[in-house]
Scaffold this motif. Structure first.
Motif, PDB file in Angstrom:
ATOM      1  N   SER A 189    -121.999 -16.395  -3.308  1.00  0.00           N
ATOM      2  CA  SER A 189    -122.460 -15.012  -3.357  1.00  0.00           C
ATOM      3  C   SER A 189    -121.907 -14.313  -4.601  1.00  0.00           C
ATOM      4  CB  SER A 189    -122.022 -14.272  -2.097  1.00  0.00           C
ATOM      5  OG  SER A 189    -122.617 -14.840  -0.947  1.00  0.00           O
ATOM      6  N   ARG A 190    -122.649 -13.315  -5.068  1.00  0.00           N
ATOM      7  CA  ARG A 190    -122.291 -12.613  -6.298  1.00  0.00           C
ATOM      8  C   ARG A 190    -122.530 -11.119  -6.147  1.00  0.00           C
ATOM      9  NH1 ARG A 190    -120.354 -16.798  -7.342  1.00  0.00           N
ATOM     10  NH2 ARG A 190    -120.585 -18.134  -9.183  1.00  0.00           N
ATOM     11  N   ILE A 191    -121.876 -10.365  -7.036  1.00  0.00           N
ATOM     12  CA  ILE A 191    -122.193  -8.952  -7.230  1.00  0.00           C
ATOM     13  C   ILE A 191    -122.604  -8.784  -8.681  1.00  0.00           C
ATOM     14  CG2 ILE A 191    -121.264  -6.609  -7.357  1.00  0.00           C
ATOM     15  CD1 ILE A 191    -119.517  -7.227  -4.964  1.00  0.00           C
ATOM     16  N   TRP A 192    -123.762  -8.169  -8.892  1.00  0.00           N
ATOM     17  CA  TRP A 192    -124.234  -7.883 -10.239  1.00  0.00           C
ATOM     18  C   TRP A 192    -124.081  -6.402 -10.531  1.00  0.00           C
ATOM     19  CZ3 TRP A 192    -129.655 -10.754 -10.192  1.00  0.00           C
ATOM     20  CH2 TRP A 192    -129.435 -12.130 -10.246  1.00  0.00           C
ATOM     21  N   VAL A 193    -123.705  -6.104 -11.761  1.00  0.00           N
ATOM     22  CA  VAL A 193    -123.652  -4.725 -12.239  1.00  0.00           C
ATOM     23  C   VAL A 193    -124.445  -4.649 -13.536  1.00  0.00           C
ATOM     24  CG1 VAL A 193    -121.433  -4.242 -11.133  1.00  0.00           C
ATOM     25  CG2 VAL A 193    -121.470  -5.146 -13.457  1.00  0.00           C
ATOM     26  N   GLU A 194    -124.723  -3.437 -13.987  1.00  0.00           N
ATOM     27  CA  GLU A 194    -125.657  -3.284 -15.108  1.00  0.00           C
ATOM     28  C   GLU A 194    -125.079  -3.716 -16.456  1.00  0.00           C
ATOM     29  OE1 GLU A 194    -128.540  -0.315 -15.674  1.00  0.00           O
ATOM     30  OE2 GLU A 194    -128.210   0.585 -13.710  1.00  0.00           O
ATOM     31  N   GLY A 195    -123.790  -3.542 -16.666  1.00  0.00           N
ATOM     32  CA  GLY A 195    -123.248  -3.865 -17.980  1.00  0.00           C
ATOM     33  C   GLY A 195    -121.749  -4.113 -17.931  1.00  0.00           C
ATOM     34  N   ILE A 196    -121.167  -4.357 -19.108  1.00  0.00           N
ATOM     35  CA  ILE A 196    -119.755  -4.727 -19.167  1.00  0.00           C
ATOM     36  C   ILE A 196    -118.844  -3.572 -18.780  1.00  0.00           C
ATOM     37  CG2 ILE A 196    -120.115  -6.583 -20.827  1.00  0.00           C
ATOM     38  CD1 ILE A 196    -119.178  -4.677 -23.018  1.00  0.00           C
ATOM     39  N   HIS A 197    -119.280  -2.333 -19.016  1.00  0.00           N
ATOM     40  CA  HIS A 197    -118.443  -1.200 -18.626  1.00  0.00           C
ATOM     41  C   HIS A 197    -118.365  -1.097 -17.104  1.00  0.00           C
ATOM     42  CE1 HIS A 197    -119.048   1.011 -22.738  1.00  0.00           C
ATOM     43  NE2 HIS A 197    -118.444  -0.143 -22.844  1.00  0.00           N
ATOM     44  N   ASP A 198    -119.501  -1.292 -16.447  1.00  0.00           N
ATOM     45  CA  ASP A 198    -119.507  -1.290 -14.973  1.00  0.00           C
ATOM     46  C   ASP A 198    -118.591  -2.390 -14.444  1.00  0.00           C
ATOM     47  OD1 ASP A 198    -122.429   0.296 -14.259  1.00  0.00           O
ATOM     48  OD2 ASP A 198    -122.250  -0.648 -16.228  1.00  0.00           O
ATOM     49  N   ALA A 199    -118.686  -3.588 -15.052  1.00  0.00           N
ATOM     50  CA  ALA A 199    -117.872  -4.714 -14.598  1.00  0.00           C
ATOM     51  C   ALA A 199    -116.386  -4.433 -14.780  1.00  0.00           C
ATOM     52  CB  ALA A 199    -118.269  -5.976 -15.366  1.00  0.00           C
ATOM     53  N   ALA A 200    -116.031  -3.818 -15.921  1.00  0.00           N
ATOM     54  CA  ALA A 200    -114.622  -3.526 -16.181  1.00  0.00           C
ATOM     55  C   ALA A 200    -114.078  -2.499 -15.193  1.00  0.00           C
ATOM     56  CB  ALA A 200    -114.454  -3.024 -17.616  1.00  0.00           C
ATOM     57  N   LEU A 201    -114.895  -1.502 -14.857  1.00  0.00           N
ATOM     58  CA  LEU A 201    -114.443  -0.478 -13.916  1.00  0.00           C
ATOM     59  C   LEU A 201    -114.294  -1.047 -12.512  1.00  0.00           C
ATOM     60  CD1 LEU A 201    -113.687   2.511 -13.900  1.00  0.00           C
ATOM     61  CD2 LEU A 201    -116.046   3.041 -13.260  1.00  0.00           C
ATOM     62  N   SER A 227    -129.934 -16.478  -0.329  1.00  0.00           N
ATOM     63  CA  SER A 227    -130.084 -17.089   0.994  1.00  0.00           C
ATOM     64  C   SER A 227    -128.963 -16.562   1.883  1.00  0.00           C
ATOM     65  CB  SER A 227    -129.993 -18.613   0.875  1.00  0.00           C
ATOM     66  OG  SER A 227    -128.667 -19.004   0.556  1.00  0.00           O
ATOM     67  N   PRO A 228    -128.963 -16.923   3.167  1.00  0.00           N
ATOM     68  CA  PRO A 228    -127.864 -16.455   4.030  1.00  0.00           C
ATOM     69  C   PRO A 228    -126.491 -16.892   3.531  1.00  0.00           C
ATOM     70  CG  PRO A 228    -129.673 -17.264   5.358  1.00  0.00           C
ATOM     71  CD  PRO A 228    -130.016 -17.615   3.943  1.00  0.00           C
ATOM     72  N   GLN A 229    -126.414 -18.039   2.862  1.00  0.00           N
ATOM     73  CA  GLN A 229    -125.134 -18.528   2.339  1.00  0.00           C
ATOM     74  C   GLN A 229    -124.934 -18.139   0.864  1.00  0.00           C
ATOM     75  OE1 GLN A 229    -127.363 -20.701   4.004  1.00  0.00           O
ATOM     76  NE2 GLN A 229    -126.263 -20.157   5.901  1.00  0.00           N
ATOM     77  N   HIS A 239    -131.542 -10.952   1.859  1.00  0.00           N
ATOM     78  CA  HIS A 239    -130.228 -11.459   1.456  1.00  0.00           C
ATOM     79  C   HIS A 239    -129.722 -10.786   0.182  1.00  0.00           C
ATOM     80  CE1 HIS A 239    -131.276 -14.271   4.504  1.00  0.00           C
ATOM     81  NE2 HIS A 239    -132.222 -14.828   3.785  1.00  0.00           N
ATOM     82  N   VAL A 240    -130.394  -9.706  -0.201  1.00  0.00           N
ATOM     83  CA  VAL A 240    -129.995  -8.922  -1.383  1.00  0.00           C
ATOM     84  C   VAL A 240    -129.807  -7.475  -0.955  1.00  0.00           C
ATOM     85  CG1 VAL A 240    -130.620  -8.135  -3.697  1.00  0.00           C
ATOM     86  CG2 VAL A 240    -131.287 -10.431  -2.940  1.00  0.00           C
ATOM     87  N   LEU A 241    -128.692  -6.887  -1.354  1.00  0.00           N
ATOM     88  CA  LEU A 241    -128.457  -5.462  -1.115  1.00  0.00           C
ATOM     89  C   LEU A 241    -128.283  -4.780  -2.462  1.00  0.00           C
ATOM     90  CD1 LEU A 241    -127.883  -3.026   0.753  1.00  0.00           C
ATOM     91  CD2 LEU A 241    -125.455  -3.650   0.630  1.00  0.00           C
ATOM     92  N   VAL A 242    -129.089  -3.745  -2.697  1.00  0.00           N
ATOM     93  CA  VAL A 242    -128.966  -2.948  -3.918  1.00  0.00           C
ATOM     94  C   VAL A 242    -128.424  -1.579  -3.530  1.00  0.00           C
ATOM     95  CG1 VAL A 242    -130.145  -1.965  -5.909  1.00  0.00           C
ATOM     96  CG2 VAL A 242    -130.913  -4.154  -4.967  1.00  0.00           C
ATOM     97  N   THR A 243    -127.317  -1.208  -4.136  1.00  0.00           N
ATOM     98  CA  THR A 243    -126.780   0.138  -3.950  1.00  0.00           C
ATOM     99  C   THR A 243    -126.624   0.763  -5.325  1.00  0.00           C
ATOM    100  OG1 THR A 243    -124.443  -0.479  -4.112  1.00  0.00           O
ATOM    101  CG2 THR A 243    -125.461  -0.621  -1.933  1.00  0.00           C
ATOM    102  N   GLY A 244    -126.378   2.043  -5.343  1.00  0.00           N
ATOM    103  CA  GLY A 244    -126.222   2.696  -6.639  1.00  0.00           C
ATOM    104  C   GLY A 244    -125.535   4.033  -6.518  1.00  0.00           C
ATOM    105  N   HIS A 245    -125.393   4.684  -7.652  1.00  0.00           N
ATOM    106  CA  HIS A 245    -124.801   6.018  -7.706  1.00  0.00           C
ATOM    107  C   HIS A 245    -125.735   6.911  -8.525  1.00  0.00           C
ATOM    108  CE1 HIS A 245    -123.672   5.132 -11.846  1.00  0.00           C
ATOM    109  NE2 HIS A 245    -123.173   3.977 -11.424  1.00  0.00           N
ATOM    110  N   PRO A 246    -125.573   8.214  -8.436  1.00  0.00           N
ATOM    111  CA  PRO A 246    -126.523   9.117  -9.089  1.00  0.00           C
ATOM    112  C   PRO A 246    -126.234   9.391 -10.565  1.00  0.00           C
ATOM    113  CG  PRO A 246    -124.955  10.392  -7.821  1.00  0.00           C
ATOM    114  CD  PRO A 246    -124.643   8.935  -7.556  1.00  0.00           C
ATOM    115  N   TYR A 247    -125.168   8.799 -11.109  1.00  0.00           N
ATOM    116  CA  TYR A 247    -124.749   9.159 -12.462  1.00  0.00           C
ATOM    117  C   TYR A 247    -125.556   8.400 -13.513  1.00  0.00           C
ATOM    118  CZ  TYR A 247    -121.108  10.689  -9.369  1.00  0.00           C
ATOM    119  OH  TYR A 247    -120.450  11.264  -8.323  1.00  0.00           O
ATOM    120  N   VAL A 248    -125.826   9.073 -14.630  1.00  0.00           N
ATOM    121  CA  VAL A 248    -126.615   8.484 -15.707  1.00  0.00           C
ATOM    122  C   VAL A 248    -125.980   7.182 -16.187  1.00  0.00           C
ATOM    123  CG1 VAL A 248    -127.468   8.836 -18.053  1.00  0.00           C
ATOM    124  CG2 VAL A 248    -127.497  10.729 -16.416  1.00  0.00           C
ATOM    125  N   ASP A 249    -124.660   7.161 -16.251  1.00  0.00           N
ATOM    126  CA  ASP A 249    -123.915   5.993 -16.698  1.00  0.00           C
ATOM    127  C   ASP A 249    -122.643   5.916 -15.869  1.00  0.00           C
ATOM    128  OD1 ASP A 249    -121.781   4.627 -18.601  1.00  0.00           O
ATOM    129  OD2 ASP A 249    -123.752   4.032 -19.335  1.00  0.00           O
TER     130      ASP A 249
END
Length: 271
Positions: free
Chosen positions: A111-123, A158-160, A187-197
């Protein structure tokens, strides 16, 4: 016999040569000074002596000598109690979770978590890194989400093999909301926040400002923020922002909720 016991077996302070129990001089313990007969409760210590207070409120200091006191009529040696140990403080991670000592990071799960860019990943790493390493979850940055549906198909959830996606500016009617609508896998959950960046998810007070600058439409947001705050370039601004973040207290609640939901989703135990 005389040489064995000396000239007078009763000479000297025989009472203090006896083996007597040692007792902690706890507050309010009532004892009697064996020499003077002064009886009182322990109220403290002063210059290495115990302070006794009798029932009339009179106080006297007595050295902590061996067998110098009577407790319920029996000789005792008073000793100053050892300082009470402070209760162990439960250590917390930057995300506010209880830190688990001595636990090694797990091997990365599917399983993984994806974020939009390197700044998101660093935070995310700055705040939730300890938690994610224990769970064995890897955070991967995307270069934007324009091709999100295709990336998800290539991932093959997938479930796993669950996938969580964190999206910036996920508000009704936005381009981001239309893109996310194309992802339908259970098997995918997308969440977000309201901020431009993701920069804007950091509390402005951490940077010594009352609010993030308002950038006019059509102008790149990061460059606009840098210009308003007198910072030369986005890379310099980002280093400043990240340096001011040490825990979840430093970011806004919508970001916290979004990331926590993703972590819960991708770490659901498998049967």
């Amino acid at each position: 016999m005389g040489r064995m016991y000396g000239k007078d077996v009763l000479a000297g302070d025989w009472r203090r040569r006896k083996t007597v129990p040692e007792v902690d001089a706890e507050p309010d313990l009532v004892v009697e000074d064996a020499d003077s007969g002064f009886c009182g409760a322990v109220v403290g210590f002063e210059s290495g002596a115990v302070v006794l207070e009798d029932r009339r409120g009179r106080r006297r200091n007595f050295p902590l000598l061996p067998a110098a006191f009577l407790l319920d009529g029996s000789p005792v040696t008073l000793r100053r109690p050892a300082p009470a140990k402070a209760p162990a403080v439960r250590q917390r991670t930057a995300s506010g979770s209880v830190a688990v000592a001595g636990v090694r990071a797990q091997v990365a799960k599917a399983s993984r978590i994806w974020v939009e860019g390197i700044h998101d990943a660093a935070l995310v790493e700055r705040i939730w890194g300890d938690d994610l390493r224990i769970e064995g979850v890897v955070v991967e940055p995307l270069d934007g989400i324009d091709e999100l549906a295709a990336h998800v198909r290539d991932f093959g959830p997938s479930p796993q093999r669950r996938l969580g996606v964190l999206v910036d500016h996920l508000v009704a009617g936005s381009k981001e909301s239309r893109i996310v609508a194309g992802v339908t896998s259970p098997h995918v959950l997308v969440t977000g926040h309201p901020y431009v960046d993701v920069w804007q998810a950091v509390k402005p007070a951490k940077l010594g400002i009352r609010a993030w600058p308002v950038v006019p439409p059509g102008q790149p947001w990061k460059e606009g923020v840098c210009a308003a705050l007198g910072v030369a370039e986005p890379a310099e601004m980002w280093r400043l922002i990240l340096s001011r973040v040490s825990s979840f207290h430093d970011v806004e609640t919508p970001l916290i909720n979004a990331v926590e939901r993703l972590i819960d989703f991708v770490t659901v135990p498998q049967d």
